[in-house]
Write a protein that holds these residues in place. Structure first.
Motif, PDB file in Angstrom:
ATOM      1  N   THR A 466      -1.391  15.458  25.090  1.00  0.00           N
ATOM      2  CA  THR A 466      -2.096  15.850  26.318  1.00  0.00           C
ATOM      3  C   THR A 466      -2.370  17.342  26.313  1.00  0.00           C
ATOM      4  OG1 THR A 466      -1.010  14.070  27.538  1.00  0.00           O
ATOM      5  CG2 THR A 466      -1.960  15.863  28.838  1.00  0.00           C
ATOM      6  N   ASN A 467      -1.376  18.114  25.885  1.00  0.00           N
ATOM      7  CA  ASN A 467      -1.538  19.566  25.848  1.00  0.00           C
ATOM      8  C   ASN A 467      -2.570  19.967  24.793  1.00  0.00           C
ATOM      9  OD1 ASN A 467      -0.744  22.418  24.810  1.00  0.00           O
ATOM     10  ND2 ASN A 467       0.236  22.248  26.811  1.00  0.00           N
ATOM     11  N   LEU A 468      -2.514  19.299  23.633  1.00  0.00           N
ATOM     12  CA  LEU A 468      -3.460  19.631  22.560  1.00  0.00           C
ATOM     13  C   LEU A 468      -4.900  19.309  22.981  1.00  0.00           C
ATOM     14  CD1 LEU A 468      -1.453  18.341  19.469  1.00  0.00           C
ATOM     15  CD2 LEU A 468      -1.916  20.728  20.068  1.00  0.00           C
ATOM     16  N   ASP A 469      -5.049  18.242  23.712  1.00  0.00           N
ATOM     17  CA  ASP A 469      -6.387  17.912  24.225  1.00  0.00           C
ATOM     18  C   ASP A 469      -6.917  19.046  25.091  1.00  0.00           C
ATOM     19  OD1 ASP A 469      -6.600  15.480  22.970  1.00  0.00           O
ATOM     20  OD2 ASP A 469      -5.787  14.332  24.658  1.00  0.00           O
ATOM     21  N   GLY A 470      -6.060  19.590  25.908  1.00  0.00           N
ATOM     22  CA  GLY A 470      -6.468  20.716  26.758  1.00  0.00           C
ATOM     23  C   GLY A 470      -6.795  21.947  25.944  1.00  0.00           C
ATOM     24  N   LYS A 471      -5.963  22.239  24.948  1.00  0.00           N
ATOM     25  CA  LYS A 471      -6.194  23.426  24.110  1.00  0.00           C
ATOM     26  C   LYS A 471      -7.473  23.297  23.274  1.00  0.00           C
ATOM     27  CE  LYS A 471      -1.537  25.376  23.563  1.00  0.00           C
ATOM     28  NZ  LYS A 471      -1.159  25.159  24.927  1.00  0.00           N
TER      29      LYS A 471
END
Length: 655
Positions: A466-471
């Motif tokens: 989820t965090n990587l998608d945001g980054k």
């Protein structure tokens, strides 16, 4: 002769026979009367004799009784005199003191008590009261000297242990390589895990620890006898005080020499993490030494000195001796458990929880009895607090991963530091599988601990995605977005496949995420190369009717404008050079993935380029400066594709 008598009698007349019989009867009667007279005379004389002898018999009996009484009196006098003699001997020994001959001194005290008991039960003697008072006074002095002797003897043979002496009692695998008590303190992030893997929980539980000899065995019986006399004299409190003050001081000094410090919660909060981590590593080592060696040895000494006493006395003395040292050790653990939570603390919390679980059974057995209840409860309370804090840190970590807002841009699309950090974190978790299962069981009922660990791991992985998608949305170039996600998810999959996490997450997880990697690779290829491939398409290549020449190569390029073909080559060159310059700075760190991605691009680009050059190249080659337009051969493109994803800087020369 008889015959003659009979014949004679027969010749006598009947009257003569009767006369003869009467004469015989008279003689017989006369004899009988004479015998009776004689017997009566004997009876009279015997009665007179008995009357005469009675006073003599009475005097004889009295004399015999007097002798018996004299014997009894003499014997009683002998016993009394012996008691007096023994009292004098005991007094002489007691006045000399216990230091020269302790055994004789203790015998003298026992004799004195025996004498007091004797005269107390025979108070009819004239001087009994005085003897008892004197003996009691002497006994008080004797016990006072006994206390001093117990204190002096205990202090003489109670010495702090040097660390090296303690290390010799450890199993070989746990002995430090140097004399430093902090030998396994390490400032690196991996220290707890390394420490954990070097000394697995199972090995520590089965390893043989040899408690040190705290007091020489030959001294223990003497201390036991001295303690016994003090208890019999009603000096139990003095005994406990002397024992506590002496042994607790020595125990605290042994721990101080080992490196144990008294640290408050504030001290812990102010420490740099590297320093604190080293101290936690040392604390784990100190706890094992304290419980398995020092406390176990102290319990052994206590039980031997107070053997045969009321068991509560031994437990009480042991509790008082160890209370302060236990508090110092547990308070440090408590300060860590209550300190501010952070992800890097999870592994040291698990290490601390693990050592408390390992030592639980020994703490229960060494600190047995009612007097040690508080100590046992404190240790169990720390174990539960460490478990609670570790579990909460898990939750914090999962949330921190999902909400990580670091603005550190990974310009080349490589694996983000967060990804490598989280994956390493998860890898370390699997070094603690048995500990984690135990931890989950502390709080979860009816749920398999394996599924708990799998669930936690999946949630962490999902939080990372989820965090990587945001980054990934920070990139302006959509192609780099997909390259970034491809790199990071591939790193996750590869790491899981090479670790124990695969067994827990399962093949389905691996297969699903491998497909996601492939999807991002395809999306990258489509996004990055669609435009340049359009240049090599025949679509839109119609005759403009302008000044250009029409190809005469047998119809392959019939009706196609030379100017349009030149423009296509020109645009292709510009776009490819831009892609080369930009994407050679991008990075695909995994060699296999990098080669497969280059191959996938080449399989699309090179056939299209060859076909375009073959079909439309003659239009340009027959004109001016053909090399200006057909700048690259297919082999040149292939060579340049080999420079993609190398993470080069702009200043690096081309290969």
């Amino acid at each position: 002769m008889v015959v003659m008598g009979v014949t004679g009698m027969e010749s006598l007349s009947l009257s003569e026979k009767a006369a003869k019989m009467r004469e015989s009867l008279q003689k017989s009667q006369t004899i009988t009367d004479n015998v009776v007279t004689i017997l009566g005379s004997f009876d009279h004389r015997l009665s007179a004799l008995e009357t005469a002898m009675r006073p003599t018999q009475i005097r004889t009996h009295a004399i015999r009784k007097a002798h018996e009484n004299i014997d009894k009196t003499l014997k009683a006098a002998e016993v009394i005199l012996a008691q007096f003699d023994l009292s004098r001997q005991a007094e002489s020994k007691i006045l000399r003191g216990p230091h020269e001959d302790l055994e004789s001194y203790l015998e003298a005290i026992d004799q004195l008590r025996s004498n007091i008991s004797y005269f107390s039960s025979n108070k009819g003697f004239k001087n009994s009261e005085g003897v008892i008072n004197n003996a009691n006074t002497l006994l008080v002095k004797a016990i006072s000297k006994l206390e001093d002797e117990f204190k002096q003897l205990l202090a003489s043979y109670s010495k702090p242990l040097e660390p090296d002496r303690l290390f010799e009692c450890l199993p070989n695998s746990m002995r430090p390589s140097s004399g430093s008590p902090g030998h396994n303190g390490d400032s690196s992030h991996k220290s707890p895990s390394n420490h954990h893997s070097e000394q697995p929980n199972g090995d520590a539980e089965t390893a043989v620890f040899t408690p040190p000899t705290l007091i020489p065995p030959r001294i223990l019986p003497l201390l036991h006898d001295l303690a016994q006399q003090m208890v019999q004299a009603g000096h139990q409190q003095q005994l406990q005080r002397i024992y506590r003050d002496t042994r607790s001081t020595v125990l605290e000094e042994s721990l101080r020499k080992l490196g144990v410090e008294k640290l408050s919660k504030d001290d812990v909060q102010k420490m740099q993490w590297e320093v604190l981590e080293a101290k936690i590593g040392n604390w784990i080592h100190f706890m094992r030494i304290a419980v398995k060696l020092l406390f176990a040895g102290e319990r052994k000494v206590c039980d031997q000195i107070f053997e045969g006493f009321d068991s509560s006395l031994s437990d009480q003395c042991f509790a008082e001796v160890t209370a302060s040292s236990v508090t110092v050790l547990l308070s440090f653990g408590d300060a860590i458990a209550k300190s501010k939570r952070s992800p890097e603390k999870l592994f040291v919390l698990l290490d601390m929880y693990e050592i408390m679980r390992e030592l639980h059974s020994e703490i229960e057995s060494v600190f047995k009895g009612k007097a040690c209840t508080e100590i046992r409860e404190s240790a169990l309370g720390l174990t539960k607090r460490l478990a609670q804090t570790a579990q909460e840190t898990f939750g914090d970590f999962e949330e921190a991963v999902e909400k990580d807002a670091t603005k550190t841009a990974v310009l080349d699309g490589t694996v983000h530091p967060l990804t490598s950090y989280v994956i390493n974190y998860v890898k370390f978790l699997f070094d603690y599988q048995s500990t984690l299962k135990q931890l989950f069981q502390e709080f979860e009922n009816g749920t398999e601990s394996d599924s708990q660990l799998a669930s936690v791991t999946m949630r962490i992985m999902q939080a990372l995605q989820t965090n990587l998608d945001g980054k990934s949305k920070q990139y302006k170039d959509p192609a780099l977005t997909h390259l970034f996600l491809m790199n990071n998810i591939h790193y996750m999959v590869r790491s899981v496949r090479r670790s124990e996490a695969k067994d827990l997450l399962g093949d389905d997880w691996v297969q699903i995420h491998r497909r996601i990697v492939q999807q991002h690779a395809n999306q990258y290829k489509r996004t990055a190369w669609a435009k340049i491939l359009q240049c090599l398409s025949v679509q839109g290549l119609t005759s403009s009717g302008g000044g250009g020449s029409v190809a005469t190569d047998g119809g392959n390029s019939s009706g196609v404008s030379r100017a349009l073909i030149k423009d296509r080559f020109k645009v292709f060159n510009i776009q490819f050079e831009e892609l080369h310059q930009k994407q050679s700075q991008w990075t695909v760190p995994d060699t296999e993935l990098r080669e497969s991605l280059r191959l996938a691009v080449a399989e699309v680009l090179l056939p299209a380029y060859r076909s375009f050059v073959k079909r439309f190249g003659p239009l340009v080659e027959n004109g001016k400066n053909p090399q200006k337009y057909i700048r690259y051969s297919a082999e040149d493109l292939e060579r340049m594709l080999g420079e993609f994803f190398e993470g080069k800087t702009l200043n690096e020369p081309k290969r």
